[in-house]
Design a protein around this motif. Structure first.
Motif, PDB file in Angstrom:
ATOM      1  N   LYS A  41       2.721   1.608  12.329  1.00 13.13           N
ATOM      2  CA  LYS A  41       1.880   1.787  11.046  1.00 13.13           C
ATOM      3  C   LYS A  41       0.677   0.882  11.169  1.00 13.13           C
ATOM      4  O   LYS A  41       0.850  -0.372  11.496  1.00 13.13           O
ATOM      5  CB  LYS A  41       2.676   1.530   9.900  1.00 13.13           C
ATOM      6  CG  LYS A  41       3.923   2.645   9.819  1.00 13.13           C
ATOM      7  CD  LYS A  41       4.636   2.354   8.747  1.00 13.13           C
ATOM      8  CE  LYS A  41       5.814   3.576   8.480  1.00 13.13           C
ATOM      9  NZ  LYS A  41       6.492   3.463   7.503  1.00 13.13           N
ATOM     10  N   ASP A  61       6.376   1.057  -8.215  1.00 15.96           N
ATOM     11  CA  ASP A  61       7.719   1.467  -8.724  1.00 15.96           C
ATOM     12  C   ASP A  61       8.693   0.288  -9.404  1.00 15.96           C
ATOM     13  O   ASP A  61       9.165   0.585 -10.380  1.00 15.96           O
ATOM     14  CB  ASP A  61       8.525   2.042  -7.689  1.00 15.96           C
ATOM     15  CG  ASP A  61       7.869   3.368  -6.986  1.00 15.96           C
ATOM     16  OD1 ASP A  61       7.083   3.948  -7.753  1.00 15.96           O
ATOM     17  OD2 ASP A  61       8.426   3.542  -5.830  1.00 15.96           O
ATOM     18  N   THR A  92       2.795   1.124  -3.227  1.00 20.25           N
ATOM     19  CA  THR A  92       3.882   1.923  -3.935  1.00 20.25           C
ATOM     20  C   THR A  92       5.115   1.269  -4.450  1.00 20.25           C
ATOM     21  O   THR A  92       5.607   1.647  -5.492  1.00 20.25           O
ATOM     22  CB  THR A  92       3.970   3.031  -2.818  1.00 20.25           C
ATOM     23  OG1 THR A  92       2.758   3.409  -2.395  1.00 20.25           O
ATOM     24  CG2 THR A  92       4.812   4.187  -3.513  1.00 20.25           C
ATOM     25  N   ALA A  93       5.666   0.366  -3.523  1.00 18.25           N
ATOM     26  CA  ALA A  93       6.948  -0.188  -3.910  1.00 18.25           C
ATOM     27  C   ALA A  93       6.848  -1.224  -5.065  1.00 18.25           C
ATOM     28  O   ALA A  93       7.632  -1.084  -6.092  1.00 18.25           O
ATOM     29  CB  ALA A  93       7.694  -0.991  -2.801  1.00 18.25           C
ATOM     30  N   GLU A 129      -1.617   1.419   5.914  1.00 13.48           N
ATOM     31  CA  GLU A 129      -0.410   2.209   5.856  1.00 13.48           C
ATOM     32  C   GLU A 129       0.919   1.337   5.125  1.00 13.48           C
ATOM     33  O   GLU A 129       1.273   1.484   4.237  1.00 13.48           O
ATOM     34  CB  GLU A 129       0.147   2.977   6.818  1.00 13.48           C
ATOM     35  CG  GLU A 129      -0.694   4.004   7.144  1.00 13.48           C
ATOM     36  CD  GLU A 129      -0.307   4.748   8.716  1.00 13.48           C
ATOM     37  OE1 GLU A 129      -0.652   5.865   8.802  1.00 13.48           O
ATOM     38  OE2 GLU A 129       0.587   4.095   9.338  1.00 13.48           O
ATOM     39  N   LEU A 130       0.898   0.235   5.766  1.00 12.40           N
ATOM     40  CA  LEU A 130       1.927  -0.739   5.159  1.00 12.40           C
ATOM     41  C   LEU A 130       1.375  -1.381   3.896  1.00 12.40           C
ATOM     42  O   LEU A 130       2.502  -1.392   2.906  1.00 12.40           O
ATOM     43  CB  LEU A 130       1.821  -2.041   6.230  1.00 12.40           C
ATOM     44  CG  LEU A 130       2.629  -1.873   7.679  1.00 12.40           C
ATOM     45  CD1 LEU A 130       2.379  -2.867   8.656  1.00 12.40           C
ATOM     46  CD2 LEU A 130       3.927  -1.549   7.349  1.00 12.40           C
ATOM     47  N   ARG A 131       0.192  -1.649   3.677  1.00 12.95           N
ATOM     48  CA  ARG A 131      -0.440  -2.122   2.407  1.00 12.95           C
ATOM     49  C   ARG A 131      -0.027  -1.036   1.300  1.00 12.95           C
ATOM     50  O   ARG A 131       0.325  -1.463   0.263  1.00 12.95           O
ATOM     51  CB  ARG A 131      -1.727  -2.453   2.440  1.00 12.95           C
ATOM     52  CG  ARG A 131      -2.187  -3.010   0.971  1.00 12.95           C
ATOM     53  CD  ARG A 131      -3.659  -3.531   1.456  1.00 12.95           C
ATOM     54  NE  ARG A 131      -4.267  -3.889  -0.008  1.00 12.95           N
ATOM     55  CZ  ARG A 131      -4.077  -4.799  -0.725  1.00 12.95           C
ATOM     56  NH1 ARG A 131      -3.056  -5.721  -0.279  1.00 12.95           N
ATOM     57  NH2 ARG A 131      -4.543  -5.011  -1.662  1.00 12.95           N
ATOM     58  N   ALA A 132      -0.185   0.387   1.834  1.00 11.69           N
ATOM     59  CA  ALA A 132       0.068   1.354   0.592  1.00 11.69           C
ATOM     60  C   ALA A 132       1.409   1.472   0.387  1.00 11.69           C
ATOM     61  O   ALA A 132       1.771   1.629  -0.733  1.00 11.69           O
ATOM     62  CB  ALA A 132      -0.425   2.740   1.291  1.00 11.69           C
ATOM     63  N   GLU A 133       2.245   1.105   1.457  1.00 14.08           N
ATOM     64  CA  GLU A 133       3.914   1.216   1.070  1.00 14.08           C
ATOM     65  C   GLU A 133       4.334   0.087   0.220  1.00 14.08           C
ATOM     66  O   GLU A 133       5.068   0.342  -0.724  1.00 14.08           O
ATOM     67  CB  GLU A 133       4.709   1.086   2.456  1.00 14.08           C
ATOM     68  CG  GLU A 133       4.534   2.453   3.201  1.00 14.08           C
ATOM     69  CD  GLU A 133       5.331   2.334   4.424  1.00 14.08           C
ATOM     70  OE1 GLU A 133       5.933   1.211   4.685  1.00 14.08           O
ATOM     71  OE2 GLU A 133       5.474   3.441   5.323  1.00 14.08           O
ATOM     72  N   GLN A 134       3.631  -1.151   0.466  1.00 16.05           N
ATOM     73  CA  GLN A 134       3.979  -2.280  -0.437  1.00 16.05           C
ATOM     74  C   GLN A 134       3.363  -1.916  -1.795  1.00 16.05           C
ATOM     75  O   GLN A 134       4.229  -2.319  -2.786  1.00 16.05           O
ATOM     76  CB  GLN A 134       3.375  -3.597   0.272  1.00 16.05           C
ATOM     77  CG  GLN A 134       4.065  -4.012   1.469  1.00 16.05           C
ATOM     78  CD  GLN A 134       3.285  -5.135   2.139  1.00 16.05           C
ATOM     79  OE1 GLN A 134       1.948  -5.424   1.798  1.00 16.05           O
ATOM     80  NE2 GLN A 134       3.643  -5.789   3.263  1.00 16.05           N
TER      81      GLN A 134
END
Length: 183
Positions: A99, A114, A110-111, A103-108
């Motif tokens: 990734k 949440d 998003t988490a 993409e990693l930053r977007a996942e972080q």
């Protein structure tokens, strides 16, 4: 004389009655034996409903199972490309591309969002609970110094502690978002 008539009536009724056990319900043993004799019910699967096996792909249905439609036989040797696939670990996913940083930053992010949403929901839940308990404490129609009031006071203090912890969690998550520039 009455006993003679009564005995005669009982004897007549006994002769006219149906044989004992003819209409009696089945015993547990008889019911179990009858159940064992029945065939088990057929369990239908997706394959039964669709009328074909679900193997292969849309372009080559049944390729894995060696059906005649795919043009292969079950005794055919695998191609060299298939051997490479079987050497891989069964639980391992096929080689995925790493990734990117975005993409990693977007996942972080998003988490983080949440977690922040959940923490804010906790704050609103505990705020509503504190308001409900405070309303019960403000009700002066009941006894002022009874055990019920002491229990409500304890519950109110516990709810206030939970609310403070939830608010602290929201503040720390917001600070984390500022540090990581998520907003």
């Amino acid at each position: 004389m009455r006993t003679m008539i009564a005995a005669g009536v009982v004897a007549t009724l006994a002769c006219l009655a149906a044989p004992v056990g003819a209409d009696a319900p089945k015993t547990m043993g008889e019911a179990a034996a009858a159940t064992e004799k029945k065939k088990p019910a057929k369990v239908y699967t997706e394959d039964d409903l669709h009328g074909r096996a679900k193997t292969g792909t849309y372009s080559q249905p049944g390729a894995e199972g060696g059906s005649a439609m795919a043009g292969t036989s079950p005794s055919a040797s695998p191609s060299p490309g298939d051997e490479k696939k079987t050497d891989a670990k069964p639980g391992a996913a096929p080689s995925e591309k790493p990734k990117t940083e975005d993409e990693l930053r977007a996942e972080q992010e998003t988490a983080w969002r949440d977690k922040l949403t959940q923490a804010q929901a906790d704050v609103s839940t505990w705020s509503a609970e504190v308001n409900r308990l405070q309303g019960g404490m403000n009700d002066n129609t009941g006894p002022m110094y009874g055990p019920g009031r002491a229990a409500r006071a304890d519950a109110l203090e516990n709810a206030k502690r939970q609310l403070a912890a939830a608010q602290q969690s929201v503040e720390s998550l917001q600070e984390e978002g500022r540090r990581n520039r998520f907003r």
